[in-house]
Design an enzyme around this catalytic site. Structure first.
Site, PDB file in Angstrom:
ATOM      1  N   SER A 119       0.812  -1.213   0.000  1.00 50.54           N
ATOM      2  CA  SER A 119       0.000   0.000   0.000  1.00 50.54           C
ATOM      3  C   SER A 119       0.844   1.261   0.000  1.00 50.54           C
ATOM      4  CB  SER A 119      -0.932   0.015   1.220  1.00 50.54           C
ATOM      5  OG  SER A 119      -1.878  -1.019   1.148  1.00 50.54           O
ATOM      6  N   GLU A 234      -2.373 -14.824   1.420  1.00 52.26           N
ATOM      7  CA  GLU A 234      -2.665 -14.065   2.628  1.00 52.26           C
ATOM      8  C   GLU A 234      -4.066 -14.372   3.122  1.00 52.26           C
ATOM      9  OE1 GLU A 234      -2.503  -9.403   4.117  1.00 52.26           O
ATOM     10  OE2 GLU A 234      -2.855  -9.841   2.002  1.00 52.26           O
ATOM     11  N   ASN A 355     -13.584  -3.807   1.414  1.00 50.00           N
ATOM     12  CA  ASN A 355     -14.757  -4.613   1.051  1.00 50.00           C
ATOM     13  C   ASN A 355     -15.215  -4.332  -0.371  1.00 50.00           C
ATOM     14  OD1 ASN A 355     -14.710  -5.704   3.604  1.00 50.00           O
ATOM     15  ND2 ASN A 355     -16.863  -5.262   4.058  1.00 50.00           N
ATOM     16  N   GLU A 356     -15.145  -3.057  -0.772  1.00 50.90           N
ATOM     17  CA  GLU A 356     -15.581  -2.706  -2.126  1.00 50.90           C
ATOM     18  C   GLU A 356     -14.717  -3.392  -3.173  1.00 50.90           C
ATOM     19  OE1 GLU A 356     -16.911   0.323   0.751  1.00 50.90           O
ATOM     20  OE2 GLU A 356     -14.987  -0.620   0.323  1.00 50.90           O
TER      21      GLU A 356
END
Length: 373
Positions: A119, A234, A355-356
């Site tokens: 990220s 993961e 979640n999206e």
């Protein structure tokens, strides 16, 4: 496994029972690192790796036994899980034999810890927007950029970094997967303070950091395929151990509900029953994911698992606060376990792929299309 744990979780290690894990990674770091080395000496790291990679080649049933007994014994949150469950399977699937010989033994012995450099401030769930760049310079790669939300970077010896090696390529093309040493002048780690007041994830700045040319997994420009493979791992086998920790948290919430009288409220009791049912769903889905043959990547089930547990755990935090009633808003002398659970779980539906994003992956790979509008 049970006998080994009973004989080892004694003396100084007895203090580790139930400590560590998400939201509590700051606890007993030095002693937990020592515990990891104890696990490594006992041959319990790399349990499911193929024997050719230095593992035990444990079958599914044996892996289930390990996770269940470890949770029942109150084994602490694992510091080596990023190396053991993310990088190691990635090297088995995509790495060279030389890379496996170099990196797997220190992971198995818990002498080297890893973190994940994915990220970035403008590329969280959208990893294709990664801007950290790496340039080949003779026998080395030189890396410049920033990563964020990097769990355990402050104790890690190495980081697997997704970086852009072809600046002219668009989106997921032109990315490479590099193994970068953390303890060098070109790497700076800055802790991020969470809502809970603790810091377990960090910003990581690479300023002309270097790694050897051979520390690239796959070919230059092949990083997207390798990185998504890591994400699948993961959300695969490691989720079984994770949800067994969730079971302990649910038990604590139920006890809090009985102590506060919330259990007498049929609405709260119905929500508690839903939480128990959801936990069984997590368990059986994790067992199904464990059925992926060694060396093969889990399918869309990995995204389903992330979507399930993130939403479930967040609701558990809300249930814990409801159990406390008005007292949930007070922090007298520090946060309670229920308050820490509630605050930390707000991040569950964001980190590791929001979640999206997970719903889009499921729609695209399972249903064959991404919904629009």
């Amino acid at each position: 496994m049970r006998d080994w744990l009973v004989s080892r979780l004694t003396g100084d290690f007895a203090a580790l029972a139930g400590t560590g894990g998400p939201g509590r990674e700051h606890e007993n770091l030095d002693l937990r690192a020592e515990w990891e080395r104890e696990l490594g000496a006992g041959g319990w790291i790399g349990l499911g790796w193929p024997e050719s990679a230095g593992g035990r080649g444990a079958d599914i049933a044996e892996q289930v036994v390990f996770f269940e007994e470890y949770a029942r014994a109150g084994g602490p949150g694992r510091l080596s899980h990023i190396g053991e469950y993310l990088l190691a399977p990635t090297l088995v699937a995509f790495g060279t034999e030389a890379q496996r010989r170099r990196f797997l033994p220190p992971i198995a012995a818990a002498t080297e810890f890893w973190c994940q450099g994915y990220s970035e401030p403008d590329a969280g769930s959208d990893l294709a927007a990664v801007r950290t760049r790496a340039v080949r310079d003779g026998a080395q790669w030189r890396i410049t950029g920033q990563k964020v939300w990097t769990s355990l970077a402050h104790i890690a010896d190495w980081c697997f970094v997704l970086a852009r090696t072809d600046p002219d390529a668009s989106r997921h093309r032109g990315l490479s997967y590099l193994l970068v040493p953390m303890r060098q002048p070109g790497v700076q780690v800055r802790p991020i303070t969470q809502l809970t007041g603790t810091s377990e994830f960090n910003e990581v700045f690479f300023d002309d950091a270097v790694t050897d040319a051979e520390n690239i997994v796959g070919e230059p420009g092949d990083g997207w395929r390798v990185a998504t493979g890591t994400l699948a791992f993961e959300r695969g086998v490691a989720t079984l151990g994770q949800q067994l920790g969730f079971a302990r948290e649910l038990d604590e919430v139920l006890r809090a509900g009985r102590d506060s009288g919330a259990y007498d409220d049929p609405v709260w009791r119905d929500a508690a029953a839903d939480a128990w049912i959801g936990l069984q769903t997590l368990r059986h889905h994790a067992l199904r994911t464990l059925g992926t043959p060694p060396g093969e990547l889990p399918g869309v089930e990995a995204s389903v698992a992330k979507l399930l547990w993130a939403t479930w755990h967040q609701r558990l935090g809300e249930l814990a606060m409801d159990a406390l009633g008005p007292a949930a808003t007070l922090a007298d002398g520090g946060l309670s376990a229920a308050q820490r659970l509630f605050l930390f779980s707000r991040a569950d539906t964001i980190y590791g792929g929001s979640n999206e994003i997970q719903r889009n992956i499921i729609a695209d790979r399972l249903l064959g299309r991404v919904p629009r509008g």
